[in-house]
Scaffold this motif. Structure first.
Motif, PDB file in Angstrom:
ATOM      1  N   GLN A  95      44.658  49.358  34.504  1.00  6.49           N
ATOM      2  CA  GLN A  95      43.399  50.114  35.164  1.00  6.49           C
ATOM      3  C   GLN A  95      41.942  49.830  33.854  1.00  6.49           C
ATOM      4  O   GLN A  95      40.747  49.673  34.719  1.00  6.49           O
ATOM      5  N   GLU A 132      34.285  46.963  40.074  1.00  2.00           N
ATOM      6  CA  GLU A 132      35.638  47.268  39.809  1.00  2.00           C
ATOM      7  C   GLU A 132      36.756  47.656  39.616  1.00  2.00           C
ATOM      8  O   GLU A 132      37.844  47.622  40.990  1.00  2.00           O
ATOM      9  N   GLN A 136      40.282  46.431  41.997  1.00  2.00           N
ATOM     10  CA  GLN A 136      41.371  47.337  41.516  1.00  2.00           C
ATOM     11  C   GLN A 136      42.149  47.386  43.005  1.00  2.00           C
ATOM     12  O   GLN A 136      43.776  47.339  43.216  1.00  2.00           O
TER      13      GLN A 136
END
Length: 412
Positions: A95, A132, A136
């Protein structure tokens, strides 16, 4: 780009950490990566509109919810490894990675994609300006993580690092610049079978005759020349006969197909040094100049180069790797192709006294010393600082390949 590694440090890595903690690494890479992000994205995607809707004239990309609850596929076998399917939650630090940096390396791989990844490249390009969080989610929706293991079940391997040297050279030989960099001999291909050893190349008239007219440039430091041979590529600040100074790249073209022997290991085995890093080797040579040739001849492998212009090339990327695409500092690795195919996204996790990494990288290169299931050489960038850090890295490693969902994994 095919290279070796001289690193002989035997310190073991510390326990795993999910934070990126790099000694001077962010200073080394941040500037070039920022330029790469801006330049690459600018040419690969239209400007991002305001709001949260899809890009103009582009259909939205349908993604899952990232729940990671789908049934796992079976274990897959490669010639030198086995891939064990896992949940995304197993990947350390997944993460926290700055995925926009890795996206540049993914875009590069899409210039020469493998059949497995080619169908995804349109989405990779369209996602280059996404947040992002969106990137992800795309990774989790499209790719399945597999833990890379040896056939014996071992999950721990070794990480080393390499870089692109920056070296002063001359187009003409002088009393100072007297060490040649050769192109491939006439009639020889990149894989031409065993040829003369390093010592024979430098002493036998027949070898010298075969290399007549093949000098690209002349260097003034035998250690820097060996560094260039080991790294497989470099940037030369070269003085032309008319006095102009230019920057050119010399890239790997082939070898004499003799075995590679580490000069650092030779010094250790002879009991001549305790520090076999480049600074230690240079210090030994300064104290023993009469044995420089003996040291260099302990490595029979010899590398031949080809010259490449840097004008008109994005100098924020490195040389082309074995995949045939330019390497991205901090996001490209060299692997054993028998374990991981070129162009495969890989989650890399490594901790040690010099650097701690948990990040997305791309398998884009190889090297004669990069052998084994869990083995990677990390492309640090170029120049002195990159070389100083790269030369000290030898530490524990774990790898996870990220393979397109629904695409069969084939060995070979």
């Amino acid at each position: 780009m095919v290279h070796q590694t001289i690193n002989t440090n035997t310190n073991k890595a510390s326990s795993a950490s999910s934070k990126i903690r790099v000694m001077n690494l962010s200073l080394l890479l941040r500037a070039s990566l920022a330029v790469i992000v801006g330049s690459l994205v600018a040419c690969s995607s239209p400007p991002k509109p305001t709001g949260s809707g899809p890009l103009p004239s582009e259909p939205s990309i349908a993604l899952g919810d990232g729940s990671d609850a789908e049934p796992l596929p079976p274990t897959a076998l490669q010639p030198k490894s086995r891939w064990v399917p896992v949940r995304w939650a197993e990947l350390p630090g997944v993460q926290q990675d700055a995925l926009h940096e890795a996206w540049n390396a993914m875009l590069k791989s899409c210039e020469r994609p493998s059949p497995a990844f080619s169908p995804l490249c349109g989405e990779v390009r369209r996602m280059s300006l996404s947040s992002e969080a969106e990137q992800q989610l795309w990774l989790r929706s499209r790719l399945q993580p597999y833990r890379v293991e040896g056939h014996d079940g071992r999950v721990d391997g070794m990480l080393t690092s390499y870089y692109e040297p920056q070296i002063i050279a001359s187009r003409q030989p002088t009393a100072e610049f007297n060490i040649p960099l050769y192109a491939l001999p006439a009639g020889r291909t990149a894989k031409g079978g065993p040829w003369y050893t390093r010592q024979q190349i430098e002493t036998l008239p027949a070898a010298q005759a075969a290399l007549q007219g093949k000098v690209i440039a002349w260097m003034n430091d035998p250690v820097e020349a060996m560094v260039l041979h080991i790294q497989g590529s470099g940037r030369l600040q070269i003085t032309e006969p008319d006095g102009r100074v230019r920057q050119v790249r010399v890239a790997y073209a082939g070898t004499n197909d003799q075995p590679y022997k580490s000069i650092g290991r030779w010094l250790l085995d002879q009991g001549l040094v305790r520090d076999a890093t480049w600074p230690g080797i240079k210090a030994w040579i300064a104290q023993n100049p009469g044995r420089t040739q003996e040291l260099m001849w302990s490595n029979p492998r010899y590398v031949f180069f080809r010259e490449e212009a840097l004008e008109g090339v994005d100098i924020n990327f490195g040389p082309k790797g074995a995949q045939g695409v330019a390497l991205t500092p901090g996001r490209s690795i060299a692997v054993d192709r028998g374990s991981i195919p070129y162009g495969t996204p890989v989650w890399l996790h490594s901790t040690g006294p010099q650097v701690s990494l948990s990040r997305l990288v791309l398998a884009q290169d190889t090297g004669s010393a990069i052998v084994g299931a869990v083995r990677a050489d990390y492309f640090m960038g170029w120049g002195h600082e990159a070389g100083e850090l790269a030369g000290r890295i030898k530490q524990n490693l774990r790898l996870w390949v990220l393979w397109p969902k629904g695409v069969p994994v084939r060995g070979g």
